[in-house]
Design a protein around this motif. Structure first.
Motif, PDB file in Angstrom:
ATOM      1  N   UNK A  69     -18.295  -2.309   2.387  1.00 59.66           N
ATOM      2  CA  UNK A  69     -18.068  -1.579   1.687  1.00 59.66           C
ATOM      3  C   UNK A  69     -17.916  -1.283   0.598  1.00 59.66           C
ATOM      4  N   UNK A  70     -18.728  -1.208  -0.956  1.00 59.33           N
ATOM      5  CA  UNK A  70     -17.997  -1.187  -1.985  1.00 59.33           C
ATOM      6  C   UNK A  70     -19.101  -0.082  -3.478  1.00 59.33           C
ATOM      7  N   UNK A  71     -18.532  -0.465  -4.366  1.00 56.24           N
ATOM      8  CA  UNK A  71     -19.790  -0.306  -5.748  1.00 56.24           C
ATOM      9  C   UNK A  71     -21.172  -0.409  -4.958  1.00 56.24           C
ATOM     10  N   UNK A  72     -22.289  -0.039  -5.005  1.00 59.69           N
ATOM     11  CA  UNK A  72     -23.324  -0.155  -5.443  1.00 59.69           C
ATOM     12  C   UNK A  72     -24.032   0.039  -3.963  1.00 59.69           C
ATOM     13  N   UNK A  73     -23.269   0.363  -3.160  1.00 58.10           N
ATOM     14  CA  UNK A  73     -23.596   0.755  -1.624  1.00 58.10           C
ATOM     15  C   UNK A  73     -23.905   1.810  -1.557  1.00 58.10           C
ATOM     16  N   UNK A  74     -25.197   3.076  -1.186  1.00 60.22           N
ATOM     17  CA  UNK A  74     -25.622   4.044  -0.950  1.00 60.22           C
ATOM     18  C   UNK A  74     -24.678   4.788   0.635  1.00 60.22           C
ATOM     19  N   UNK A  75     -24.391   5.264   1.209  1.00 53.65           N
ATOM     20  CA  UNK A  75     -24.071   6.145   2.403  1.00 53.65           C
ATOM     21  C   UNK A  75     -25.206   7.936   1.908  1.00 53.65           C
ATOM     22  N   UNK A  76     -25.749   7.918   3.149  1.00 56.38           N
ATOM     23  CA  UNK A  76     -26.357   9.278   3.194  1.00 56.38           C
ATOM     24  C   UNK A  76     -26.436   9.903   4.893  1.00 56.38           C
ATOM     25  N   UNK A  77     -26.377  10.029   5.567  1.00 61.43           N
ATOM     26  CA  UNK A  77     -26.348  11.541   6.628  1.00 61.43           C
ATOM     27  C   UNK A  77     -27.609  11.603   7.234  1.00 61.43           C
ATOM     28  N   UNK A  78     -28.005  11.156   8.677  1.00 61.79           N
ATOM     29  CA  UNK A  78     -29.398  12.041   8.861  1.00 61.79           C
ATOM     30  C   UNK A  78     -28.872  13.077  10.289  1.00 61.79           C
ATOM     31  N   UNK A 161     -24.847 -10.774 -12.172  1.00 62.96           N
ATOM     32  CA  UNK A 161     -23.918 -10.106 -12.405  1.00 62.96           C
ATOM     33  C   UNK A 161     -23.834  -8.584 -11.627  1.00 62.96           C
ATOM     34  N   UNK A 162     -25.025  -7.819 -12.203  1.00 55.23           N
ATOM     35  CA  UNK A 162     -25.429  -6.631 -12.384  1.00 55.23           C
ATOM     36  C   UNK A 162     -24.362  -6.325 -11.241  1.00 55.23           C
ATOM     37  N   UNK A 163     -22.959  -5.261 -11.406  1.00 53.27           N
ATOM     38  CA  UNK A 163     -22.329  -4.189 -10.503  1.00 53.27           C
ATOM     39  C   UNK A 163     -23.575  -3.965  -9.589  1.00 53.27           C
ATOM     40  N   UNK A 164     -24.288  -3.191  -9.930  1.00 57.39           N
ATOM     41  CA  UNK A 164     -25.443  -1.975  -8.929  1.00 57.39           C
ATOM     42  C   UNK A 164     -26.937  -3.202  -8.923  1.00 57.39           C
ATOM     43  N   UNK A 165     -27.656  -3.833  -8.482  1.00 51.68           N
ATOM     44  CA  UNK A 165     -28.824  -3.774  -8.664  1.00 51.68           C
ATOM     45  C   UNK A 165     -29.951  -3.104  -8.494  1.00 51.68           C
TER      46      UNK A 165
END
Length: 211
Positions: A69-78, A161-165
């Motif tokens: 897990x790192x920058x650019x990932x999104x974490x949510x809770x259902x 190269x983009x950190x967050x696609x």
């Protein structure tokens, strides 16, 4: 444990011509554009009104480590039951990776079992399909077509190269606060500059041969 993987439809501004590799292109815009796709990974944890069950935070941390897990990932809770204390426990674990929880959880398809919450990690990636494209790089063009490989290098590098696609789709919102002093600094410097006719620009003189 449940792992749900779905490849979203094209999210990036991929042109319709992007799928037509080798077709003539009389415009200057490259037909090879970055395409952004998204994968969703889901993980169910036992929870209650008091928070996550014993041992669940460690399971969650191990799962997140396996995903790198790192920058650019999104974490949510259902969390249909609304376990607020469990959400706080998850937020504390996710914070160790420098991330915060997202408010919107994507649909994973399966129903969340009673007494559990579902953690969903959304990850985006970018690529430029069809590159390199050497189908029309030789010969003489009489129809003002651009090369079939035009844009492959710069757009492939951008996608890699983009950190967050996801920024290729939505971009980054600007600051909601505006400082007039900062916004007008460049204009103010231009207005206060001495005009070139009055010696505002110094031209360095060069000489050759010792003269």
């Amino acid at each position: 444990m449940m792992k749900h993987l779905s490849l979203a439809a094209v999210l990036a501004p991929a042109l319709a011509l992007g799928a037509c590799a080798g077709t003539p292109n009389r415009g200057l815009e490259s037909v090879h554009q970055p395409v952004v796709s998204r994968s969703d990974y889901a993980f169910d944890l036992t929870a209650s009104g008091n928070g996550l069950a014993p041992g669940e935070p460690r399971r969650l941390a191990g799962w997140l480590d396996s995903l790198h897990l790192g920058y650019g990932d999104r974490v949510a809770i259902d969390d249909p039951a609304g376990y607020g204390a469990a959400r706080a426990d998850v937020a504390a674990t996710v914070a160790r990776y420098g991330l915060i929880l997202s408010d919107d959880a994507p649909v994973t398809g399966a129903t969340v079992a009673p007494g559990t919450i579902r953690i969903v990690v959304s990850r985006t990636s970018a690529r430029v399909p069809g590159c390199p494209d050497m189908s029309r790089v030789s010969g003489i063009e009489f129809e003002s077509n651009t090369s079939s490989n035009q844009g492959c290098a710069i757009n492939s590098n951008l996608a890699a190269m983009v950190a967050n696609p996801g920024d290729l789709v939505r971009g980054q919102p600007g600051s909601t606060a505006y400082d007039p002093a900062v916004g007008t600094r460049a204009i103010d410097a231009f207005r206060k500059a001495t005009p070139t006719g009055g010696g505002g620009t110094t031209v360095k003189s060069e000489s050759t041969g010792g003269k």
